[in-house]
Design an enzyme around this catalytic site. Structure first.
Site, PDB file in Angstrom:
ATOM      1  N   GLU A   1       0.717  -1.289  -0.071  1.00 52.18           N
ATOM      2  CA  GLU A   1      -0.103  -0.037  -0.061  1.00 52.18           C
ATOM      3  C   GLU A   1       0.780   1.332   0.020  1.00 52.18           C
ATOM      4  OE1 GLU A   1      -0.423  -2.638   1.565  1.00 52.18           O
ATOM      5  OE2 GLU A   1      -2.616  -2.947   2.083  1.00 52.18           O
TER       6      GLU A   1
ATOM      7  N   TRP B   1       2.963  -6.400  26.583  1.00 52.69           N
ATOM      8  CA  TRP B   1       3.339  -6.958  25.087  1.00 52.69           C
ATOM      9  C   TRP B   1       4.684  -7.519  25.081  1.00 52.69           C
ATOM     10  CZ3 TRP B   1       1.082  -2.816  21.110  1.00 52.69           C
ATOM     11  CH2 TRP B   1      -0.408  -2.635  21.462  1.00 52.69           C
TER      12      TRP B   1
ATOM     13  N   LYS C   1       0.235 -10.907  24.022  1.00 49.55           N
ATOM     14  CA  LYS C   1      -0.207  -9.923  25.257  1.00 49.55           C
ATOM     15  C   LYS C   1       0.062 -11.087  26.373  1.00 49.55           C
ATOM     16  CE  LYS C   1      -2.887  -6.962  22.795  1.00 49.55           C
ATOM     17  NZ  LYS C   1      -3.547  -7.534  21.755  1.00 49.55           N
TER      18      LYS C   1
HETATM   19  P1  ADP Z   1       5.421  -6.166   0.763  1.00 48.48           P
HETATM   20  O1  ADP Z   1       4.642  -6.835  -0.425  1.00 48.48           O
HETATM   21  O2  ADP Z   1       6.261  -4.858   0.630  1.00 48.48           O
HETATM   22  O3  ADP Z   1       6.356  -7.225   1.568  1.00 48.48           O
HETATM   23  P2  ADP Z   1       3.304  -6.701   2.234  1.00 48.48           P
HETATM   24  O4  ADP Z   1       2.079  -5.465   2.057  1.00 48.48           O
HETATM   25  O5  ADP Z   1       3.192  -7.875   1.630  1.00 48.48           O
HETATM   26  O6  ADP Z   1       4.361  -5.701   1.599  1.00 48.48           O
HETATM   27  O7  ADP Z   1       3.678  -6.691   3.684  1.00 48.48           O
HETATM   28  C1  ADP Z   1       3.998  -5.308   4.378  1.00 48.48           C
HETATM   29  C2  ADP Z   1       4.374  -5.575   6.028  1.00 48.48           C
HETATM   30  O8  ADP Z   1       5.614  -6.405   5.847  1.00 48.48           O
HETATM   31  C3  ADP Z   1       4.403  -4.709   6.738  1.00 48.48           C
HETATM   32  O9  ADP Z   1       3.450  -4.038   6.866  1.00 48.48           O
HETATM   33  C4  ADP Z   1       5.394  -5.233   7.945  1.00 48.48           C
HETATM   34  O10 ADP Z   1       4.478  -5.913   8.775  1.00 48.48           O
HETATM   35  C5  ADP Z   1       6.100  -6.243   7.182  1.00 48.48           C
HETATM   36  N1  ADP Z   1       7.313  -5.630   6.679  1.00 48.48           N
HETATM   37  C6  ADP Z   1       7.872  -4.964   5.947  1.00 48.48           C
HETATM   38  N2  ADP Z   1       9.331  -4.646   6.151  1.00 48.48           N
HETATM   39  C7  ADP Z   1       9.399  -5.059   7.247  1.00 48.48           C
HETATM   40  C8  ADP Z   1      10.816  -4.953   8.282  1.00 48.48           C
HETATM   41  N3  ADP Z   1      11.721  -4.440   7.743  1.00 48.48           N
HETATM   42  N4  ADP Z   1      10.614  -5.206   9.316  1.00 48.48           N
HETATM   43  C9  ADP Z   1       9.395  -5.947   9.986  1.00 48.48           C
HETATM   44  N5  ADP Z   1       8.578  -6.041   9.222  1.00 48.48           N
HETATM   45  C10 ADP Z   1       8.340  -5.774   7.836  1.00 48.48           C
END
Ligand code: ADP
Length: 542
Positions: A331, A444, A439
């Site tokens: 997004e 958390w 939790k």
């Molecule tokens: P993408 O396709 O870019 O991976 P998605 O929409 O499938 O994106 O997933 C996005 C999610 O991936 C984020 O909201 C987060 O939860 C996780 N994410 C992306 N980058 C990181 C990061 N560097 N560390 C932790 N979580 C991450």
């Protein structure tokens, strides 16, 4: 009073025109499905993207019609990026790792008119074409002599035949920069997938921002290897930033195992790479036992999931490669934050530097962020207070395609579904997806913290921490662990390994050894599936 500067729309055709004129001889190297290495250049990509535009005209595609791809990273996919969007159509990159039912669903939802695919994905196309009556033309990304006979796929043509006879000049149309340019569906682990619909303006602004020195720092001097797939949020926008900066691109095609990636990096003098942690795990897993070194690689962007500290240390200390930890989502086009140190951090001792490097980083100019409590109160930037992470900016969704899922915004902000802290210097750190937060006794526990400690153990290849119901504490963490091939570690040894590294109550209650952790279509751990697999599990002493 309005400013008196020229009002030129920001269009994707402008990027490829720039790349051709100023960096025409910069190379585009692709490992093909056939296994060989193909060499092209920005000039050739530009010329052939104009042929793509003609082929789409000849297929009678209208402005904003969707053209889908099921393809690896390679030069033909790159030509489609510019030919489809540049001529005013919308490129719909489909993730081939989705289930065929989902692929058919999203191809229909997007109303794709043309589907271009690598031959690897012929079985997928055979499985879905009867359910996609609106697709008028199937294009196999190959030479005419490789076109499969009797495939059963209707209106099938080879890419080289499709574009081959077309003129190499084309007048790129000028139109509103807010027009749609490409789309990407979120993986839809719950419910139907929803599509982010990017525009020429959002894509160009993101391309500028991504190239900045404290972001991806791309330059014409770089040879860039995007291992992150072009079907995964436009390979994090690298194809566009690469055209803007004129760097060399090196595409891995389908070969993403450690050995193939290492050989490509060395053979093509790659200075810069980008991918998700699982890919780098495979690369490091190949290099260490074979005593290999990098001769040209300087930096690597790691994102999509949290980058474990052990990986940052291995790249930095063992191989002299700087890790740029990045965060974003479909997004968000996808970049939101990137972690680079400020000047004053350079003097810090290594363990303090590591604490910063582990964070997902500072907001890129163009992205505003805040953390809020469940009742919507904005929370302080103190590096400790956890909250729901909200973002806004010109390359962040306002609405999903066809209004799917209703209005996603809250007072103009997009709730990311991530839980994070932000420190006084603006460094954001993800602690969890909100649905994965554990939790325990009213507090958390960050599953990412628990996983990071486990993967720092030399015998551990991968770890996933989930919360298990507990009669007293509500939930307690357990960690599912995949051991490295041939490595040994016991439950007790691993639990001991946590001591002194985290607060006592944050140490998991149990270690469950598993053969594999289920991964989703974008290489992320699928904790929903892991929870299903462990549904009969009982916590010790519960
Ligand atoms: P993408 O396709 O870019 O991976 P998605 O929409 O499938 O994106 O997933 C996005 C999610 O991936 C984020 O909201 C987060 O939860 C996780 N994410 C992306 N980058 C990181 C990061 N560097 N560390 C932790 N979580 C991450």
């Amino acid at each position: 009073m309005l400013g008196l500067m020229q009002n030129q729309p920001l269009l994707i055709s402008g990027l490829i025109q720039h790349a051709e004129r100023h960096h025409g001889d910069a190379e585009i190297v692709s490992r093909r499905v056939e296994g060989d290495l193909h060499r092209s250049s920005w000039a050739q990509v530009a010329r052939r993207s104009r042929q793509v535009a003609h082929a789409l005209d000849a297929t009678n595609l209208l402005f904003s019609d969707r053209v889908a791809t099921l393809a690896w990273n390679g030069y033909r996919h790159l030509e489609l990026y510019f030919g489809v969007s540049g001529s005013g159509r919308v490129l719909h990159t489909i993730n081939p790792r989705l289930h065929p039912d989902q692929i058919a669903w999203i191809a229909n939802h997007a109303e794709d008119q043309v589907l271009c695919f690598d031959l690897t994905f012929l079985p997928l196309v055979q499985a879905v074409h009867a359910r996609c009556p609106q697709i008028r033309r199937y294009v196999a990304l190959c030479e005419p002599d490789k076109l499969p006979r009797d495939s059963g796929v209707p209106n099938l043509v080879s890419y080289e035949d499709w574009i081959g006879g077309q003129p190499t000049t084309y007048d790129w149309p000028t139109f509103d920069e807010n027009s749609a340019s490409s789309m990407c569906y979120t993986s839809g682990t719950t419910g139907n997938p929803k599509a982010a619909l990017y525009s020429h303006r959002s894509t160009t602004l993101h391309a500028y921002a991504a190239a900045l020195p404290d972001v991806m720092a791309l330059s014409a001097r770089d040879a860039v290897l995007p291992v992150v797939p072009m079907f995964h949020v436009n390979a994090w926008g690298i194809p566009y930033s690469a055209a803007l900066t004129g760097c060399k691109l090196v595409f891995p095609g389908p070969a993403m195992d450690g050995k193939s990636i290492y050989e490509l990096i060395e053979a093509e003098k790659v200075s810069y790479a980008a991918g998700v942690p699982t890919v780098w795990q495979m690369l490091l897993g190949h290099m260490k036992p074979n005593n290999l070194r990098f001769s040209t690689l300087k930096r690597t962007v790691i994102g999509g999931s949290a980058c474990p500290p052990a990986m940052i240390t291995a790249f930095n200390d063992d191989y002299g490669v700087e890790v740029l930890h990045a965060w974003g989502m479909t997004e968000m086009s996808p970049l939101g934050t990137l972690c680079t140190l400020k000047n004053r951090h350079l003097e810090l001792p290594p363990e303090e530097k590591m604490k910063i490097r582990l964070k997902q980083g500072r907001a890129i100019y163009g992205v505003d962020m805040k953390i809020v409590s469940d009742d919507g109160q904005e929370l302080p930037w103190d590096g400790k207070t956890y909250g729901n992470l909200y973002v806004k900016g010109p390359w962040i969704v306002r609405e999903y395609f066809k209004g799917e899922g209703g209005d996603p915004l809250v007072d103009g902000w997009f709730p990311t579904g991530d839980v994070a802290t932000i420190d006084a210097e603006g460094y954001m750190q993800i602690t969890d997806r909100s649905k994965d937060v554990i939790k325990s006794g009213g507090e958390w526990i960050s599953s990412i913290d628990v996983e990071n400690i486990a993967v720092a153990h030399p015998a551990v290849a991968m770890a996933a921490c989930i919360g298990m119901k507990h009669p007293k504490w509500d939930e307690r963490p357990v960690v599912a662990v995949v051991k490295k091939p041939g490595a040994q570690v016991t439950r007790e040894e691993l639990l001991k390994f946590y001591e002194g590294k985290t607060a006592k109550w944050q140490i998991p209650d149990d270690v469950i050894f598993v053969d594999a952790i289920p991964l989703g279509a974008t290489g992320k751990m699928l904790k929903t599936r892991l929870r299903e697999q462990l549904k009969d599990y009982k916590l010790p002493n519960s």
